[in-house]
Design an enzyme around this catalytic site. Structure first.
Site, PDB file in Angstrom:
ATOM      1  N   VAL A 269      -3.308   5.556  14.496  1.00 59.01           N
ATOM      2  CA  VAL A 269      -2.361   4.968  15.450  1.00 59.01           C
ATOM      3  C   VAL A 269      -2.410   5.711  16.785  1.00 59.01           C
ATOM      4  CG1 VAL A 269       0.093   4.558  15.900  1.00 59.01           C
ATOM      5  CG2 VAL A 269      -0.845   4.131  13.625  1.00 59.01           C
TER       6      VAL A 269
ATOM      7  N   LEU B 204      -0.505  -2.214  14.072  1.00 54.60           N
ATOM      8  CA  LEU B 204      -1.969  -2.123  14.160  1.00 54.60           C
ATOM      9  C   LEU B 204      -2.574  -2.037  12.770  1.00 54.60           C
ATOM     10  CD1 LEU B 204      -2.025   0.726  16.849  1.00 54.60           C
ATOM     11  CD2 LEU B 204      -2.083  -1.737  17.283  1.00 54.60           C
TER      12      LEU B 204
ATOM     13  N   CYS C 107       0.161   2.470   4.560  1.00 54.34           N
ATOM     14  CA  CYS C 107       1.371   1.907   5.188  1.00 54.34           C
ATOM     15  C   CYS C 107       2.232   1.031   4.279  1.00 54.34           C
ATOM     16  CB  CYS C 107       0.984   1.112   6.419  1.00 54.34           C
ATOM     17  SG  CYS C 107       0.293   2.148   7.698  1.00 54.34           S
TER      18      CYS C 107
ATOM     19  N   ARG D 251      -7.444   6.881   1.823  1.00 58.37           N
ATOM     20  CA  ARG D 251      -6.097   7.325   1.443  1.00 58.37           C
ATOM     21  C   ARG D 251      -5.355   6.189   0.750  1.00 58.37           C
ATOM     22  NH1 ARG D 251      -3.503   8.854   6.921  1.00 58.37           N
ATOM     23  NH2 ARG D 251      -4.722   7.023   7.509  1.00 58.37           N
TER      24      ARG D 251
HETATM   25  C1  UDX Z   1      -0.725  -2.595   7.738  1.00 59.02           C
HETATM   26  C2  UDX Z   1      -0.099  -3.709   8.573  1.00 59.02           C
HETATM   27  O1  UDX Z   1      -0.888  -4.880   8.471  1.00 59.02           O
HETATM   28  C3  UDX Z   1       0.015  -3.262  10.023  1.00 59.02           C
HETATM   29  O2  UDX Z   1       0.659  -4.263  10.818  1.00 59.02           O
HETATM   30  C4  UDX Z   1       0.848  -2.004  10.029  1.00 59.02           C
HETATM   31  O3  UDX Z   1       1.172  -1.574  11.287  1.00 59.02           O
HETATM   32  C5  UDX Z   1       0.141  -0.930   9.227  1.00 59.02           C
HETATM   33  O4  UDX Z   1       0.014  -1.403   7.882  1.00 59.02           O
HETATM   34  P1  UDX Z   1      -3.154  -1.704   7.210  1.00 59.02           P
HETATM   35  O5  UDX Z   1      -2.531  -0.615   6.417  1.00 59.02           O
HETATM   36  O6  UDX Z   1      -4.278  -1.364   8.125  1.00 59.02           O
HETATM   37  O7  UDX Z   1      -2.069  -2.439   8.125  1.00 59.02           O
HETATM   38  O8  UDX Z   1      -3.664  -2.752   6.125  1.00 59.02           O
HETATM   39  P2  UDX Z   1      -3.681  -4.335   5.933  1.00 59.02           P
HETATM   40  O9  UDX Z   1      -4.854  -4.908   6.625  1.00 59.02           O
HETATM   41  O10 UDX Z   1      -2.363  -4.926   6.250  1.00 59.02           O
HETATM   42  O11 UDX Z   1      -3.938  -4.396   4.335  1.00 59.02           O
HETATM   43  C6  UDX Z   1      -3.099  -3.666   3.421  1.00 59.02           C
HETATM   44  C7  UDX Z   1      -3.544  -3.835   1.995  1.00 59.02           C
HETATM   45  O12 UDX Z   1      -3.292  -5.171   1.541  1.00 59.02           O
HETATM   46  C8  UDX Z   1      -5.039  -3.607   1.754  1.00 59.02           C
HETATM   47  O13 UDX Z   1      -5.196  -2.906   0.539  1.00 59.02           O
HETATM   48  C9  UDX Z   1      -5.616  -5.013   1.647  1.00 59.02           C
HETATM   49  O14 UDX Z   1      -6.788  -5.088   0.861  1.00 59.02           O
HETATM   50  C10 UDX Z   1      -4.448  -5.729   0.947  1.00 59.02           C
HETATM   51  N1  UDX Z   1      -4.439  -7.189   1.204  1.00 59.02           N
HETATM   52  C11 UDX Z   1      -4.278  -7.676   2.460  1.00 59.02           C
HETATM   53  C12 UDX Z   1      -4.530  -8.069   0.118  1.00 59.02           C
HETATM   54  O15 UDX Z   1      -4.655  -7.650  -1.041  1.00 59.02           O
HETATM   55  N2  UDX Z   1      -4.471  -9.413   0.359  1.00 59.02           N
HETATM   56  C13 UDX Z   1      -4.321  -9.916   1.616  1.00 59.02           C
HETATM   57  O16 UDX Z   1      -4.282 -11.155   1.737  1.00 59.02           O
HETATM   58  C14 UDX Z   1      -4.223  -9.026   2.700  1.00 59.02           C
END
Ligand code: UDX
Length: 450
Positions: A13, A155, A278, A346
């Site tokens: 971030v 993000l 997150c 992580r």
């Molecule tokens: C997230 C939020 O999207 C972002 O807005 C926030 O500020 C930080 O946390 P991020 O941690 O980068 O972002 O991951 P994200 O892309 O949201 O995916 C999170 C988890 O959900 C991953 O393990 C991903 O594989 C899983 N996921 C996501 C699914 O299993 N199915 C989906 O349809 C979308």
């Protein structure tokens, strides 16, 4: 142009925020305690994988628009706004660990010497702004004014710059008009679509909603957004489980659901569950906050519970495919990072799955395009490779955990003709099932075939 300091500038971030504000024309001094990372960044190399970041960083360094330092004072002394983007990991009881934020605030107490807006980017519990204000309150008696503002980030890791430059909204929490004005000036170039370096994702005609609210509402919006995304993922995983039992096809179900404009199709991809630093952390923190305020968050507890069960169910599928004992069996896990397109391992559920399989005596080989080194640093005994063929050949079971497009192109026929015929488990719906059937490989697709 505003002088901006960013604390925690070498994390995902902090780094995206630093580079993006500098690209908008501000003068950014970005501070991080991690000296090797600061050195890397000063040489133009990024310690984390973020799409498109290095060329922009290189240009900004050449033009002296951004500096990285491990000295917080350097980042604070001339800054009109100081963004705090340090980590707030989960404590054992689910609360967010505020110690890094408090350390930063204590150092700030000795460092600010003119009106400064302290902007919290990290996702912190509601009392955090009061805690920071209290730490800094000594400054008021010295005649130095400040405001503490919440400006949550939305993000996604790996595509942080894209999200920064084409945001769905910007939210700023503060009842101070003076502070709101400083933040508006900082975001003005983004709202107008003007940048000082080449940024492919900026769109000068986009209308970016800009929401000014109070601190608590800004913070709760962030928690609510992540809780909502987590809820969608647990929802679709539960539908996938039911679909599997009754003989449905989850891909068609997701398509049919997503076509309803009230529902939409994002965050409806079933899989092993939500991992990463997150979603799980923020949901746990929100549950704790609700509990501390005498509210029973039954629905969010269910969302977390489904996420835990999901991993166990994938484990059961592997055990089911191999018979009762995993001892000596070779299992290929495709996708080690917590999601595709990042090198972050992580809180990766793939790593948790690896540990569970290893503890049952299986020999595991992990594949990832970006995160091999990080996975080995975390789990030194893990055999990991970025060579897909090497991971698959000789494995008894191949488990797809991340939806990488390349996994759909695996040449199963030539694998079988060279004497290998693993059982394929697809948790992300990416494998080419026609190619699997044609080559005679036994497979299971989460949500579709029992
Ligand atoms: C997230 C939020 O999207 C972002 O807005 C926030 O500020 C930080 O946390 P991020 O941690 O980068 O972002 O991951 P994200 O892309 O949201 O995916 C999170 C988890 O959900 C991953 O393990 C991903 O594989 C899983 N996921 C996501 C699914 O299993 N199915 C989906 O349809 C979308």
């Amino acid at each position: 142009m505003t002088d901006i300091g960013v604390i925690g500038g070498a994390g995902y971030v902090g780094l995206v925020t630093s580079v993006a504000f500098a690209a908008l024309g501000h003068k950014v001094t970005s501070m991080d305690l991690d000296i090797p990372r600061v050195r890397m960044l000063m040489s133009g190399a990024s310690p984390v994988y973020e799409e498109g970041l290095e060329p922009i960083l290189g240009e900004l360094l050449t033009r002296d628009r951004i500096t990285f330092t491990n000295d917080q004072y350097q980042a604070v002394q001339n800054s009109d706004a100081v963004f705090i983007a340090v980590g707030t990991p989960s404590l054992a009881d689910g609360r967010a660990d505020m110690s890094s934020v408090i350390d930063v605030a204590e150092r700030l107490r000795d460092q600010i010497h003119k009106y400064t807006v302290i902007v919290i980017k990290s996702t912190v519990p509601f009392g955090a702004v009061n805690v920071i204000s209290e730490i800094l309150s000594l400054k008021l008696t010295e005649g130095v004014d400040f405001d503490v503002v919440s400006n949550p980030e939305f993000l996604r890791e790996g595509s942080g710059l894209i999200d920064f430059f084409s945001p769905s909204r910007i939210i700023v929490g503060s009842v101070s008009e003076r502070a709101q004005k400083v933040l508006r000036n900082i975001y003005q170039p983004l709202l107008e679509g003007t940048v000082i370096v080449d940024v492919p994702w900026i769109d000068s005609v986009q209308e970016i909603p800009y929401v000014e609210t109070d601190v608590t509402s800004a913070q709760l919006t962030k928690y609510a957004a992540n809780a909502f995304l987590a809820t969608r993922i647990s929802f679709i995983n539960e539908i996938a489980g039911i679909s599997e039992k009754v003989g449905g096809n989850i891909e068609d179900i997701v398509l049919g659901l997503g076509l309803d404009p009230r529902i939409g199709s994002s965050y409806l991809k079933p899989g092993i569950g939500f991992g990463g630093p997150c979603l799980d952390k923020d949901l746990r923190a929100l549950i704790t906050i609700a509990g501390e305020n005498s509210y029973d968050p039954v629905m969010f507890e269910g969302v977390l519970h489904r996420n835990e069960l999901q991993l166990r169910e994938v484990m059961n599928k592997i055990v089911g495919a191999l018979g009762s004992s995993l001892y000596g069996k070779r299992i290929a896990l495709l996708g080690l990072a917590f999601k595709e397109g990042t090198n972050d391992v992580r809180h990766s559920l793939s790593i948790r799955l690896y540990r569970a399989l290893r503890d049952q005596g299986a020999s595991v080989v992990g594949h990832d395009f970006l995160a091999v080194q990080e996975a080995i640093e975390l789990e030194p005994e893990l055999e990991a490779t970025s060579d897909l063929e090497m991971a698959i050949k000789g494995s008894d079971v191949v488990v797809v955990l991340n939806p990488e497009a390349s996994y759909s192109e695996i040449d199963w026929r030539s694998l079988v003709s060279s004497g290998f015929s693993p059982y394929a488990i697809d948790t992300r719906g990416v494998l080419d099932v026609d190619a699997l059937s044609a080559s005679g490989i036994t497979f299971y697709v989460l949500g579709s075939t029992a």
